[in-house]
Design an enzyme around this catalytic site. Sequence first.
Site, short mmCIF file in Angstrom:
data_model
loop_
_atom_site.label_atom_id
_atom_site.label_comp_id
_atom_site.label_asym_id
_atom_site.label_seq_id
_atom_site.Cartn_x
_atom_site.Cartn_y
_atom_site.Cartn_z
N CYS A 225 0.81 -1.21 0.00
CA CYS A 225 0.00 0.00 0.00
C CYS A 225 0.85 1.26 0.00
O CYS A 225 0.89 2.00 0.99
CB CYS A 225 -0.93 -0.03 1.20
N TYR B 27 21.80 -6.64 -4.10
CA TYR B 27 20.97 -5.68 -3.36
C TYR B 27 19.48 -5.94 -3.62
O TYR B 27 18.69 -5.02 -3.71
CB TYR B 27 21.37 -4.23 -3.71
N1 LLP Z 1 33.05 -1.96 -0.26
C1 LLP Z 1 32.41 -1.06 0.52
C2 LLP Z 1 33.12 -0.46 1.63
C3 LLP Z 1 31.07 -0.73 0.23
O1 LLP Z 1 30.47 0.17 0.98
C4 LLP Z 1 30.41 -1.34 -0.86
C5 LLP Z 1 29.02 -1.02 -1.17
C6 LLP Z 1 31.13 -2.29 -1.62
C7 LLP Z 1 32.45 -2.56 -1.30
C8 LLP Z 1 30.50 -3.03 -2.78
O2 LLP Z 1 30.10 -2.17 -3.78
P1 LLP Z 1 29.59 -2.76 -5.20
O3 LLP Z 1 30.77 -3.40 -5.88
O4 LLP Z 1 28.54 -3.73 -4.93
O5 LLP Z 1 29.09 -1.56 -5.91
N2 LLP Z 1 22.04 -0.80 -2.17
C9 LLP Z 1 22.68 -0.03 -3.22
C10 LLP Z 1 24.18 -0.24 -3.23
C11 LLP Z 1 24.83 0.09 -1.90
C12 LLP Z 1 26.32 -0.10 -1.93
C13 LLP Z 1 26.92 0.08 -0.59
N3 LLP Z 1 28.32 -0.18 -0.52
C14 LLP Z 1 22.04 -0.40 -4.55
O6 LLP Z 1 21.13 -1.23 -4.59
O7 LLP Z 1 22.39 0.15 -5.60
#
Ligand code: LLP
Length: 418
Positions: free
Chosen positions: A345, A373
């Site tokens: 909702c 995610y």
């Molecule tokens: N290392 C650190 C310290 C991080 O904070 C993150 C992601 C990663 C690695 C991995 O990042 P990646 O390679 O996955 O981009 N919920 C959001 C994304 C949040 C990312 C947070 N930190 C989304 O759905 O787009």
Amino acid sequence: MDHFNYRHQRLYAEDVALETIANTVGTPCYVYSRATLERHWRVVDDAFGDYPHRICYSVKANSNLAVLRTLAKLGSGFDIVSGGELERVLRAGGDPQQTVFSGVGKTESEIRFALESGVSCINIESKGELDRIGRCAAELGITARIAVRVNPDVDPVTHPYIATGLQETKFGVPIAGAVELYQRASQHPQIEISGVACHIGSQLTDVGPYTEAVDRVLALVDQLQDAGILLQHVDLGGGLGIRYRDEQPPSPAAYVEALLARFKQRDTHIPISIEPGRVIVGNAGILLTRVEYLKHGKPKNFAIVDAAMNDLLRPALYQAWQEIVAVEIEPDAPTRTYDVVGPVCETADSLGSNRELAIRAGALLAIRSAGAYGAVMSSNYNTRPRAPEVLVNGARYSVVRRRETIDDVLRNETLEGV
Ligand code: LLP
């Protein structure tokens, strides 16, 4: 490249028809492809060639034990941000000595758990945290290996909610003040300085911000060397983007090559760690959902599905676009433009708007690029039990997280004393 392809008008995960999974496990349901996971991890790993490196998969992107076990078997390290994620790595058979611990708000009990488990490095983000780690290490009689997570003040050019390397964000220590923090760390008998870390943001589609950050971090490495502090590794975080729609992120090979170009210019080949999440698991998963109702009207047609923002929050939270396709191509079904919405909702409970789909009520849809995610950000909002997760391996599949029941959801609530 992923392993979700059509065969005879039907969408498959590897060699399993998604329809089969929907009929046995039910919908909504996350489906992951093991071959895709493995392929993505190897592509990133191979890109480094023989340059000393470590891939620490970022657990937060998808922390299902089966996903972690799959990557651990390939020799992956892990990047964790909580005691809970550490527990997952340990239960999945991951190596704590290949695990780095990031995060701005580590509690004392999380720090103790990490030290006792022997994690390879704690990436500290403040002076307060350094002092807390020093105290915990002294009390436990353990040497804590640390890196300082610096904030290089680089614009990653991504959604503001997932930009972390700018000065105004809460993350890291301003790079200008880092030397002082290292000097403080070097005086602590129970602290061993291992490296430097930075992570500038997520879903980056250009190497420019990375190379800018690398240059700043390497300048710090030199400055530290002049001050007599020698680092054993540089951790460049994660953040490499994937293609959801028409983004053109650099390939893992191009990204790694750009990083390595900077490092190879130096006299010594300082080992590199990276913390990729999305690029490994994002396109290795889909969210399978069934159309409950089609509601035709003006100015909108709605496809009301059984998945919702509690299952996949990205569209509502970041206005993210994820591809939505019919699992079965039905040439006779009328094509219309739909907003694909869930039963929650809230008007924000939309999984995609203005999608051309040839479907009927009861059709199955796959929301692509949902491996990262997705399940990890799901909730019980509207008292909706969380969706199951399925891992496909060739012609076989297993439910690696069963569907929650209403009893699971209500388990911790009590009327005692009310
Ligand atoms: N290392 C650190 C310290 C991080 O904070 C993150 C992601 C990663 C690695 C991995 O990042 P990646 O390679 O996955 O981009 N919920 C959001 C994304 C949040 C990312 C947070 N930190 C989304 O759905 O787009």
